[in-house]
Design a protein around this motif. Structure first.
Motif, PDB file in Angstrom:
ATOM      1  N   ALA B 106      39.911  34.656  38.183  1.00  0.00           N
ATOM      2  CA  ALA B 106      40.112  34.666  39.640  1.00  0.00           C
ATOM      3  C   ALA B 106      39.747  36.040  40.217  1.00  0.00           C
ATOM      4  CB  ALA B 106      41.563  34.305  39.978  1.00  0.00           C
ATOM      5  N   SER B 107      40.139  37.104  39.535  1.00  0.00           N
ATOM      6  CA  SER B 107      39.779  38.448  40.001  1.00  0.00           C
ATOM      7  C   SER B 107      38.260  38.631  39.973  1.00  0.00           C
ATOM      8  CB  SER B 107      40.419  39.517  39.114  1.00  0.00           C
ATOM      9  OG  SER B 107      41.819  39.460  39.219  1.00  0.00           O
ATOM     10  N   LEU B 108      37.652  38.133  38.920  1.00  0.00           N
ATOM     11  CA  LEU B 108      36.192  38.221  38.817  1.00  0.00           C
ATOM     12  C   LEU B 108      35.527  37.491  39.980  1.00  0.00           C
ATOM     13  CD1 LEU B 108      33.518  38.813  37.390  1.00  0.00           C
ATOM     14  CD2 LEU B 108      33.908  36.823  35.942  1.00  0.00           C
ATOM     15  N   ILE B 109      36.007  36.307  40.305  1.00  0.00           N
ATOM     16  CA  ILE B 109      35.424  35.533  41.407  1.00  0.00           C
ATOM     17  C   ILE B 109      35.534  36.323  42.721  1.00  0.00           C
ATOM     18  CG2 ILE B 109      35.747  33.446  42.826  1.00  0.00           C
ATOM     19  CD1 ILE B 109      36.477  31.993  40.142  1.00  0.00           C
ATOM     20  N   GLY B 110      36.705  36.917  42.952  1.00  0.00           N
ATOM     21  CA  GLY B 110      36.876  37.739  44.148  1.00  0.00           C
ATOM     22  C   GLY B 110      35.858  38.875  44.200  1.00  0.00           C
ATOM     23  N   GLU B 111      35.745  39.610  43.114  1.00  0.00           N
ATOM     24  CA  GLU B 111      34.836  40.769  43.086  1.00  0.00           C
ATOM     25  C   GLU B 111      33.362  40.351  43.131  1.00  0.00           C
ATOM     26  OE1 GLU B 111      35.377  44.031  43.179  1.00  0.00           O
ATOM     27  OE2 GLU B 111      37.554  43.809  43.300  1.00  0.00           O
ATOM     28  N   TYR B 112      33.052  39.235  42.507  1.00  0.00           N
ATOM     29  CA  TYR B 112      31.658  38.775  42.406  1.00  0.00           C
ATOM     30  C   TYR B 112      31.111  38.381  43.779  1.00  0.00           C
ATOM     31  CZ  TYR B 112      27.755  35.808  40.677  1.00  0.00           C
ATOM     32  OH  TYR B 112      26.534  35.236  40.410  1.00  0.00           O
ATOM     33  N   TYR B 113      31.948  37.736  44.587  1.00  0.00           N
ATOM     34  CA  TYR B 113      31.461  37.270  45.892  1.00  0.00           C
ATOM     35  C   TYR B 113      31.742  38.249  47.028  1.00  0.00           C
ATOM     36  CZ  TYR B 113      30.456  32.764  43.764  1.00  0.00           C
ATOM     37  OH  TYR B 113      29.938  31.780  42.975  1.00  0.00           O
ATOM     38  N   LEU B 114      32.817  39.032  46.885  1.00  0.00           N
ATOM     39  CA  LEU B 114      33.220  39.869  48.016  1.00  0.00           C
ATOM     40  C   LEU B 114      33.362  41.345  47.669  1.00  0.00           C
ATOM     41  CD1 LEU B 114      36.069  37.525  49.340  1.00  0.00           C
ATOM     42  CD2 LEU B 114      33.748  37.717  50.287  1.00  0.00           C
ATOM     43  N   ALA B 116      32.780  44.411  44.167  1.00  0.00           N
ATOM     44  CA  ALA B 116      31.859  45.269  43.415  1.00  0.00           C
ATOM     45  C   ALA B 116      30.727  44.508  42.723  1.00  0.00           C
ATOM     46  CB  ALA B 116      32.652  46.069  42.375  1.00  0.00           C
ATOM     47  N   GLY B 117      30.842  43.176  42.641  1.00  0.00           N
ATOM     48  CA  GLY B 117      29.797  42.418  41.952  1.00  0.00           C
ATOM     49  C   GLY B 117      28.867  41.689  42.889  1.00  0.00           C
ATOM     50  N   LYS B 118      29.022  41.899  44.210  1.00  0.00           N
ATOM     51  CA  LYS B 118      28.337  40.988  45.124  1.00  0.00           C
ATOM     52  C   LYS B 118      26.826  41.173  45.195  1.00  0.00           C
ATOM     53  CE  LYS B 118      29.458  43.377  49.402  1.00  0.00           C
ATOM     54  NZ  LYS B 118      30.404  43.442  50.514  1.00  0.00           N
ATOM     55  N   LYS B 119      26.309  42.266  44.670  1.00  0.00           N
ATOM     56  CA  LYS B 119      24.850  42.442  44.667  1.00  0.00           C
ATOM     57  C   LYS B 119      24.196  41.823  43.433  1.00  0.00           C
ATOM     58  CE  LYS B 119      25.095  46.803  44.779  1.00  0.00           C
ATOM     59  NZ  LYS B 119      25.017  48.250  44.764  1.00  0.00           N
ATOM     60  N   TYR B 120      24.990  41.308  42.513  1.00  0.00           N
ATOM     61  CA  TYR B 120      24.460  40.957  41.188  1.00  0.00           C
ATOM     62  C   TYR B 120      24.495  39.454  40.904  1.00  0.00           C
ATOM     63  CZ  TYR B 120      25.123  45.976  40.620  1.00  0.00           C
ATOM     64  OH  TYR B 120      25.093  47.333  40.785  1.00  0.00           O
ATOM     65  N   ARG B 121      23.595  39.058  39.986  1.00  0.00           N
ATOM     66  CA  ARG B 121      23.548  37.682  39.502  1.00  0.00           C
ATOM     67  C   ARG B 121      24.637  37.446  38.461  1.00  0.00           C
ATOM     68  NH1 ARG B 121      19.057  35.786  35.558  1.00  0.00           N
ATOM     69  NH2 ARG B 121      20.307  33.922  35.232  1.00  0.00           N
ATOM     70  N   SER B 122      25.001  38.520  37.744  1.00  0.00           N
ATOM     71  CA  SER B 122      25.963  38.382  36.650  1.00  0.00           C
ATOM     72  C   SER B 122      26.911  39.572  36.673  1.00  0.00           C
ATOM     73  CB  SER B 122      25.232  38.345  35.307  1.00  0.00           C
ATOM     74  OG  SER B 122      24.468  39.521  35.131  1.00  0.00           O
ATOM     75  N   ALA B 123      28.134  39.353  36.239  1.00  0.00           N
ATOM     76  CA  ALA B 123      29.112  40.436  36.215  1.00  0.00           C
ATOM     77  C   ALA B 123      30.165  40.150  35.165  1.00  0.00           C
ATOM     78  CB  ALA B 123      29.775  40.596  37.586  1.00  0.00           C
ATOM     79  N   LEU B 124      30.711  41.219  34.603  1.00  0.00           N
ATOM     80  CA  LEU B 124      31.839  41.129  33.672  1.00  0.00           C
ATOM     81  C   LEU B 124      33.011  41.838  34.326  1.00  0.00           C
ATOM     82  CD1 LEU B 124      32.754  40.466  30.665  1.00  0.00           C
ATOM     83  CD2 LEU B 124      32.220  42.849  30.172  1.00  0.00           C
ATOM     84  N   TYR B 125      34.188  41.200  34.314  1.00  0.00           N
ATOM     85  CA  TYR B 125      35.396  41.837  34.806  1.00  0.00           C
ATOM     86  C   TYR B 125      36.335  42.007  33.621  1.00  0.00           C
ATOM     87  CZ  TYR B 125      39.434  42.825  37.794  1.00  0.00           C
ATOM     88  OH  TYR B 125      40.507  43.422  38.408  1.00  0.00           O
ATOM     89  N   ILE B 126      36.847  43.210  33.430  1.00  0.00           N
ATOM     90  CA  ILE B 126      37.790  43.432  32.335  1.00  0.00           C
ATOM     91  C   ILE B 126      39.035  44.084  32.895  1.00  0.00           C
ATOM     92  CG2 ILE B 126      36.342  45.424  31.664  1.00  0.00           C
ATOM     93  CD1 ILE B 126      37.599  45.267  28.869  1.00  0.00           C
ATOM     94  N   THR B 127      40.165  43.544  32.519  1.00  0.00           N
ATOM     95  CA  THR B 127      41.419  44.099  32.995  1.00  0.00           C
ATOM     96  C   THR B 127      42.167  44.712  31.810  1.00  0.00           C
ATOM     97  OG1 THR B 127      43.534  43.597  34.074  1.00  0.00           O
ATOM     98  CG2 THR B 127      42.509  41.807  32.876  1.00  0.00           C
ATOM     99  N   VAL B 128      42.595  45.945  31.982  1.00  0.00           N
ATOM    100  CA  VAL B 128      43.273  46.675  30.915  1.00  0.00           C
ATOM    101  C   VAL B 128      44.673  47.015  31.395  1.00  0.00           C
ATOM    102  CG1 VAL B 128      43.138  48.630  29.317  1.00  0.00           C
ATOM    103  CG2 VAL B 128      41.032  47.674  30.280  1.00  0.00           C
ATOM    104  N   GLY B 129      45.642  46.251  30.926  1.00  0.00           N
ATOM    105  CA  GLY B 129      47.027  46.474  31.344  1.00  0.00           C
ATOM    106  C   GLY B 129      47.928  46.219  30.152  1.00  0.00           C
ATOM    107  N   THR B 130      48.931  45.374  30.347  1.00  0.00           N
ATOM    108  CA  THR B 130      49.804  45.000  29.223  1.00  0.00           C
ATOM    109  C   THR B 130      48.975  44.400  28.098  1.00  0.00           C
ATOM    110  OG1 THR B 130      51.363  44.368  30.941  1.00  0.00           O
ATOM    111  CG2 THR B 130      51.932  43.793  28.685  1.00  0.00           C
ATOM    112  N   GLY B 133      42.020  41.481  28.990  1.00  0.00           N
ATOM    113  CA  GLY B 133      41.319  40.210  29.160  1.00  0.00           C
ATOM    114  C   GLY B 133      40.016  40.469  29.879  1.00  0.00           C
ATOM    115  N   ALA B 134      39.043  39.594  29.680  1.00  0.00           N
ATOM    116  CA  ALA B 134      37.774  39.761  30.369  1.00  0.00           C
ATOM    117  C   ALA B 134      37.187  38.405  30.688  1.00  0.00           C
ATOM    118  CB  ALA B 134      36.805  40.580  29.521  1.00  0.00           C
ATOM    119  N   SER B 135      36.366  38.387  31.727  1.00  0.00           N
ATOM    120  CA  SER B 135      35.720  37.149  32.141  1.00  0.00           C
ATOM    121  C   SER B 135      34.312  37.484  32.615  1.00  0.00           C
ATOM    122  CB  SER B 135      36.532  36.505  33.270  1.00  0.00           C
ATOM    123  OG  SER B 135      35.989  35.274  33.663  1.00  0.00           O
ATOM    124  N   TYR B 136      33.379  36.576  32.342  1.00  0.00           N
ATOM    125  CA  TYR B 136      31.965  36.791  32.674  1.00  0.00           C
ATOM    126  C   TYR B 136      31.487  35.692  33.603  1.00  0.00           C
ATOM    127  CZ  TYR B 136      26.868  36.877  31.963  1.00  0.00           C
ATOM    128  OH  TYR B 136      25.501  36.906  32.144  1.00  0.00           O
TER     129      TYR B 136
END
Lengths: 290, 290
Positions: B106-114, B116-130, B133-136
Motif C-alpha cells: 500500500a505504501s508503494l502504491i502511494g509513492e508510485y502514483y503520487l 517518489a516513484g511517480k516518474k518511473y515505470r518500476s519501483a521498489l519500496y522497502i520499509t525498515v522498522g520492527t 519488508g519490501a514490495s516491487y
C-alpha cells in the motif's frame, strides 16, 4: 504463418510456425558478423509469407522503449555486436512487425504458455550454460523494469574447499562465476559430459544453484522454477539441485517460506531446446492479434 | 469520498479521502482483538458515505485470489489475528467493495502514483522498522506471484566482529535479523534515537541494507528504491546506506549493473508516514472506476 528467431551467441535458429503453432520449417546459421547474419535471416524469411516475427536474442539488450538505443545490443564480449541495432536491422531485412526480448525471456514465454509453466500465474526460468540468466513472469508480464534482470550475478557463499577461479570477469563470488558450465571445466579440466555425476564439481554447482534459488524464492516467490541450459542436460543434475535445495529449505530457510513440494517447484522445461522458438512464435502471434 | 485503512501491528489508521485525494478525516485505533477492532472501524465509516475502501494490512496475508483463505491473515506472532478473515470481516462491517494488500505494498502504491516513484515505470519500496519488508511494482503491477514477497529474509554476509544475535526467530543471518530496528537495541542496549549516528550499530545496519539493495538490484532492477520505516527516520541514516551502497557498487558489483546515480536511485518517501493511507485511497478509487 509466423516467424521466430532464437539468436544465440554461437548459432541462430530461424523457424516458420503455422497459425496453430507447429514448426513448418527451420534453418540454422552460425553467429558471425551481424550484418552478414541479418542478410541471411532476411533471405530465409523472404519467401515465407510470415505475418510477424518474434525474436529472443543474446544480450545484454536495451529493452527500454523510451531509450534512444531501444533494441540495440549493449556492451557484449561478442565481437562486432556491441551497439548493433538488432531490432531495427531485422525489421528492415524481414519487413514485418516484430517484437523482441532476451533469449531467456523468450524461453520463459514458451514454457509459461505451452510448457512447464502453463498451470501457473507466475514462473521463473533459469538457464545454466556458458552463463547463467533468469527471467520472471507474472500474469503474462515479464519482469524488466530498468532492463533485463541480471539474476545470474547475485553473490553466493563460496564453499570452503572450492578454490576454483570465478569464470565471471566481473565477480569473484557470483552464481555465474561459480556455477555456470565453464566452472565445471575449470575445476576438473574435463568436459561435463565426460565426468561422473558423483564428481565434486557437480556437487559444488548444485549447492550454489540451490543458494540462488533460495534467494529468488524470497524475493520473487514464483510458483514454479523451470531450469534449462546445458548444465541441466547432465543426467542427475536436477536431482542434485533439488537435494541441495531441500537441505537449504530445511536448515537455512527453516521452512519459513510456504514453498510447494520441491518436485513440483523445481522442474525441467517441457519444450526442451525448442522453448525459445515457441516463445518467439507466441510473441509474433501476439503482435498480429493486437 | 473513499475510505482508506492502514492496519498496522500496533495501530490502525482509518481515513476518509475526497474524490480528488485530500484527507478529510482520520482516526486512530489501537490494534487489539480483531473483532473489536473491526467493529470500531465499521462505526467510524458508518456515517461517511464512502464509495469503496482500500486496505493495507500487516501480515503475512493470503493474497492468492484462488485460495480458500484469500484475504485471511496467516500465521502471525500477533495474538488473536492468525486465520482472521480481514477482507471478509471488513466487508461485512463497512458494507462497500474493498481491495486489500500488504502494508508495504500500500505504501508503494502511494509513492508510485503520487510520491517518489511517480516518474518511473518500476519501483521498489522497502520499509525498515520492527521488521523489514519490501514490495516491487512495474507498470502498475505489484509483484506477488505466490503471495507477498519475503524480501527481508534474504541471507546477508555477517560482518566480522558483529556478534549480535539475530532478531529474526527463523534465520541467524538474514537482513531483518541483522538490520531491523530491534537489532540496534540488541547491539547497544540503547534506543536508536538516543545514539549518535556515528555509532557502529548504524554502520553495521547500513552495510547489511546495502548488501540487500545490491541483491534486489540484480534480481529486480527497479528504477528507484524508496526507503521508509522508523530506522530511516534517523537523521543521516539514508546517507550511510548510500555510502555503503556506493562502496559495494564499486568494489563488489564492479559497476557491472548500469545503475543510476545513487542520489537518484536510493531515496526517502515523498509522502512520509502517509504513503500507506494514500495507497489505500488509490486502491479504493481504482475499484470505483473499474
Amino acid at each position: 504463418m509466423y516467424g521466430s528467431i532464437e539468436l544465440g551467441g554461437t548459432k541462430i535458429r530461424c523457424a516458420v510456425f503455422s497459425e496453430d503453432g507447429k514448426i513448418e520449417e527451420e534453418t540454422r546459421i552460425e553467429t558471425d558478423k551481424p550484418y552478414d547474419n541479418v542478410k541471411e535471416i532476411g533471405k530465409f524469411f523472404k519467401t515465407k509469407e510470415i505475418k510477424s516475427l518474434g525474436v529472443g536474442a543474446f544480450g545484454p539488450l536495451d529493452t527500454n522503449k523510451n531509450s534512444q538505443t531501444y533494441g540495440f545490443v549493449k556492451n557484449t564480449p561478442k565481437k562486432y555486436w556491441t551497439n548493433f541495432d538488432i531490432r531495427g536491422e531485422l525489421k528492415k531485412a524481414v519487413k514485418v512487425d516484430l517484437d523482441f526480448t532476451s533469449d531467456v525471456a523468450a524461453s520463459l514465454i514458451g514454457e509459461y504458455y505451452l510448457g512447464a509453466g502453463k498451470k501457473y500465474r507466475s514462473a521463473l526460468y533459469i538457464t545454466v550454460g556458458t552463463g547463467i540468466g533468469a527471467s520472471y513472469i507474472q500474469d503474462g508480464n515479464i519482469l524488466d523494469g530498468f532492463g533485463a534482470p541480471e539474476m545470474g550475478h547475485i553473490k553466493v557463499d563460496r564453499i570452503k574447499g572450492d578454490k576454483v577461479k570465478s569464470v565471471c570477469q566481473y565477480h569473484d563470488d557470483c552464481l555465474e562465476g561459480l556455477a555456470s558450465g565453464p566452472s565445471i571445466y575449470n575445476r576438473t579440466l574435463c568436459s561435463g559430459e565426460s565426468l561422473d555425476i558423483s564428481d565434486q564439481a557437480f556437487s559444488y554447482v548444485a549447492t550454489y544453484l540451490a543458494q540462488g534459488l533460495a534467494t529468488y524464492s524470497y524475493i520473487l516467490r514464483p510458483e514454479v522454477i523451470i531450469m534449462g541450459g546445458g548444465v541441466l542436460n547432465k543426467e542427475g543434475m536436477l536431482d542434485l539441485v533439488k537435494t541441495e535445495f531441500d537441505r537449504i529449505k530445511e536448515f537455512q530457510i527453516n521452512n519459513y517460506l510456504d514453498l510447494p513440494d520441491t518436485d513440483y517447484y523445481i522442474v525441467l522445461p517441457d519444450l526442451g531446446n525448442e522453448a525459445g522458438l515457441y516463445g518467439g512464435y507466441l510473441m509474433a502471434k501476439n503482435i498480429s492479434e493486437n
